[in-house]
Design a protein around this motif. Structure first.
Motif, PDB file in Angstrom:
ATOM      1  N   LEU A  62     -13.891  33.672  12.707  1.00 20.46           N
ATOM      2  CA  LEU A  62     -13.559  32.694  13.524  1.00 20.46           C
ATOM      3  C   LEU A  62     -12.133  32.538  13.540  1.00 20.46           C
ATOM      4  N   CYS A  63     -11.462  32.427  12.442  1.00 19.91           N
ATOM      5  CA  CYS A  63      -9.911  32.543  12.304  1.00 19.91           C
ATOM      6  C   CYS A  63      -9.252  33.524  13.202  1.00 19.91           C
ATOM      7  N   TYR A  64      -9.640  34.654  12.924  1.00 19.31           N
ATOM      8  CA  TYR A  64      -9.035  35.864  13.650  1.00 19.31           C
ATOM      9  C   TYR A  64      -9.117  35.635  15.361  1.00 19.31           C
ATOM     10  N   LEU A  65     -10.519  35.277  15.748  1.00 18.49           N
ATOM     11  CA  LEU A  65     -10.673  34.889  17.054  1.00 18.49           C
ATOM     12  C   LEU A  65      -9.799  33.739  17.666  1.00 18.49           C
ATOM     13  N   ALA A  66      -9.732  32.916  16.820  1.00 19.06           N
ATOM     14  CA  ALA A  66      -8.756  31.377  17.260  1.00 19.06           C
ATOM     15  C   ALA A  66      -7.475  31.717  17.244  1.00 19.06           C
ATOM     16  N   ARG A  67      -6.951  32.358  16.054  1.00 16.05           N
ATOM     17  CA  ARG A  67      -5.663  32.700  16.139  1.00 16.05           C
ATOM     18  C   ARG A  67      -5.051  33.570  17.313  1.00 16.05           C
ATOM     19  N   ASN A  68      -6.121  34.270  17.651  1.00 17.41           N
ATOM     20  CA  ASN A  68      -5.684  35.200  18.905  1.00 17.41           C
ATOM     21  C   ASN A  68      -6.369  34.489  20.472  1.00 17.41           C
ATOM     22  N   GLN A  69      -6.347  33.157  20.463  1.00 18.80           N
ATOM     23  CA  GLN A  69      -6.847  32.395  21.494  1.00 18.80           C
ATOM     24  C   GLN A  69      -6.341  33.245  22.930  1.00 18.80           C
ATOM     25  N   GLY A  70      -7.565  33.467  23.622  1.00 18.00           N
ATOM     26  CA  GLY A  70      -7.424  33.819  25.102  1.00 18.00           C
ATOM     27  C   GLY A  70      -7.366  35.319  25.126  1.00 18.00           C
ATOM     28  N   ARG A  71      -6.986  36.133  23.855  1.00 20.40           N
ATOM     29  CA  ARG A  71      -7.052  37.485  23.753  1.00 20.40           C
ATOM     30  C   ARG A  71      -8.292  38.062  23.622  1.00 20.40           C
ATOM     31  N   ILE A  72      -8.618  39.315  24.627  1.00 23.24           N
ATOM     32  CA  ILE A  72     -10.058  39.904  24.367  1.00 23.24           C
ATOM     33  C   ILE A  72      -9.917  40.851  22.971  1.00 23.24           C
ATOM     34  N   LEU A  73     -10.565  40.646  22.088  1.00 24.91           N
ATOM     35  CA  LEU A  73     -10.641  41.481  20.930  1.00 24.91           C
ATOM     36  C   LEU A  73     -11.982  42.400  20.908  1.00 24.91           C
ATOM     37  N   THR A  74     -11.778  43.650  20.846  1.00 26.15           N
ATOM     38  CA  THR A  74     -12.869  44.627  20.827  1.00 26.15           C
ATOM     39  C   THR A  74     -13.557  44.629  19.493  1.00 26.15           C
ATOM     40  N   LYS A  75     -14.909  44.869  19.413  1.00 25.30           N
ATOM     41  CA  LYS A  75     -15.450  44.913  18.193  1.00 25.30           C
ATOM     42  C   LYS A  75     -14.871  45.747  17.076  1.00 25.30           C
ATOM     43  N   GLN A  76     -14.093  46.997  17.688  1.00 23.75           N
ATOM     44  CA  GLN A  76     -13.609  47.795  16.586  1.00 23.75           C
ATOM     45  C   GLN A  76     -12.408  46.876  15.947  1.00 23.75           C
ATOM     46  N   GLN A  77     -11.533  46.225  16.783  1.00 23.43           N
ATOM     47  CA  GLN A  77     -10.406  45.679  16.214  1.00 23.43           C
ATOM     48  C   GLN A  77     -11.033  44.453  15.371  1.00 23.43           C
ATOM     49  N   ILE A  78     -12.071  43.649  15.514  1.00 27.01           N
ATOM     50  CA  ILE A  78     -12.686  42.766  14.814  1.00 27.01           C
ATOM     51  C   ILE A  78     -13.102  43.367  13.450  1.00 27.01           C
ATOM     52  N   TYR A  79     -13.750  44.329  13.396  1.00 24.99           N
ATOM     53  CA  TYR A  79     -14.511  45.116  12.311  1.00 24.99           C
ATOM     54  C   TYR A  79     -13.311  45.637  11.431  1.00 24.99           C
ATOM     55  N   GLU A  80     -12.160  46.191  11.997  1.00 24.84           N
ATOM     56  CA  GLU A  80     -11.246  46.837  11.044  1.00 24.84           C
ATOM     57  C   GLU A  80     -10.295  45.591  10.320  1.00 24.84           C
ATOM     58  N   GLU A  81     -10.122  44.417  11.076  1.00 27.92           N
ATOM     59  CA  GLU A  81      -9.438  43.316  10.420  1.00 27.92           C
ATOM     60  C   GLU A  81     -10.122  42.505   9.631  1.00 27.92           C
ATOM     61  N   ILE A  82     -11.369  42.270   9.681  1.00 25.49           N
ATOM     62  CA  ILE A  82     -12.099  41.576   8.669  1.00 25.49           C
ATOM     63  C   ILE A  82     -12.722  42.408   7.665  1.00 25.49           C
ATOM     64  N   TRP A  83     -13.178  43.701   7.888  1.00 28.05           N
ATOM     65  CA  TRP A  83     -13.733  44.511   6.775  1.00 28.05           C
ATOM     66  C   TRP A  83     -12.663  45.495   5.894  1.00 28.05           C
ATOM     67  N   GLN A  84     -11.471  45.539   6.871  1.00 25.29           N
ATOM     68  CA  GLN A  84     -10.487  46.404   6.221  1.00 25.29           C
ATOM     69  C   GLN A  84     -10.915  47.646   6.137  1.00 25.29           C
ATOM     70  N   GLU A  85     -11.594  48.174   7.049  1.00 24.33           N
ATOM     71  CA  GLU A  85     -12.107  49.697   6.662  1.00 24.33           C
ATOM     72  C   GLU A  85     -12.116  50.279   7.836  1.00 24.33           C
ATOM     73  N   PRO A  86     -12.386  51.516   8.115  1.00 24.80           N
ATOM     74  CA  PRO A  86     -12.427  52.126   9.637  1.00 24.80           C
ATOM     75  C   PRO A  86     -13.680  51.749  10.100  1.00 24.80           C
ATOM     76  N   TYR A  87     -13.888  51.647  11.340  1.00 25.30           N
ATOM     77  CA  TYR A  87     -14.950  51.111  12.312  1.00 25.30           C
ATOM     78  C   TYR A  87     -16.141  51.767  11.960  1.00 25.30           C
ATOM     79  N   ALA A  88     -17.241  51.535  11.787  1.00 29.24           N
ATOM     80  CA  ALA A  88     -18.485  51.993  11.160  1.00 29.24           C
ATOM     81  C   ALA A  88     -19.294  51.875  12.535  1.00 29.24           C
ATOM     82  N   TYR A  89     -19.083  51.524  13.722  1.00 27.31           N
ATOM     83  CA  TYR A  89     -19.854  51.670  14.708  1.00 27.31           C
ATOM     84  C   TYR A  89     -21.142  50.791  14.508  1.00 27.31           C
TER      85      TYR A  89
END
Length: 231
Positions: A164-191
């Protein structure tokens, strides 16, 4: 402060049209017709937004974006003549903040420009140390990790809060699932899209007035998610 933008596009007619439109909003627009010229101007000037076309002669828009990101976090709105999601995803993964597909409505272009400038100014100006994010009835306390809907506190798990914080702090910006995963889990995208979709679903049930018609967390089909710029 006067807001300056840089438009990089080899279509001179479109450039001058967009320049006239943004000037009506009291913005100053500089024009560049090649990626090389645009990079030179970006390095020497002070801009609150860069509008960047994907299809440029010589150095294309993705290459220009990569160079821009090496020297600046300025918002970048990409323009593409292709409707393919691959162009959109590539741009977002490379560091673009938003995109528009040609042909586009000029009013939508202006709305995107003003939104990106407003967000950039907010997060880089006097409010950047604020620990509270407020959107309509939703309030997020970043320090206490507490979320309120109106007067009611919402209990979120750690990952739900982080997303929620990651999305809200980037209000209006489209974030890919890969960007979200790597930001929150701090590891390479596992698809593992189902994992992210599951958390988004739980979040919506907690914070949305109508989870089936989200107010805050919007789905961008084929790309990812965006925290609404209208709230």
């Amino acid at each position: 402060m006067q807001n300056n933008i840089l438009i990089i596009d080899d279509d001179m007619g479109l450039c001058h049209l967009l320049k006239k439109c943004v000037e009506k909003e009291r913005l100053i627009a500089d024009l560049a017709y090649t990626g090389t010229a645009g990079l030179d101007m970006a390095a020497k000037g002070s801009y609150q937004l860069i509008v960047l076309d994907v299809m440029l002669p010589g150095m294309d828009g993705f290459q220009v974006l990569e160079k821009i990101r090496e020297m600046s976090a300025v918002p970048v709105l990409m323009l593409t003549a292709k409707a393919a999601n691959t162009d959109k995803v590539n741009g977002l993964r490379s560091g673009a903040d938003d995109y528009l597909t040609k042909p586009f409505d000029v009013e939508e272009f202006i709305a995107r420009v003003l939104s990106l400038i407003r967000r950039y100014t907010t997060f880089n100006g006097s409010d950047k140390e604020s620990h509270l994010l407020s959107f309509q009835k939703l309030t997020i306390d970043l320090d206490a990790r507490i979320v309120h809907i109106g007067d009611s506190q919402v209990e979120l798990h750690a990952k739900e809060f982080d997303i929620l914080c990651y999305l809200a702090r980037n209000q209006g910006r489209i974030l890919t699932k890969q960007q979200i995963y790597e930001e929150i889990w701090q590891e390479p995208y596992a698809y593992d899209d189902n994992n992210i979709m599951g958390y988004i679903s739980k979040l919506r049930k907690q914070i949305e007035p109508d989870p089936n018609n989200p107010t805050y967390i919007q789905t961008v089909k084929g790309v990812g998610y965006r925290f609404s710029q209208e709230v």
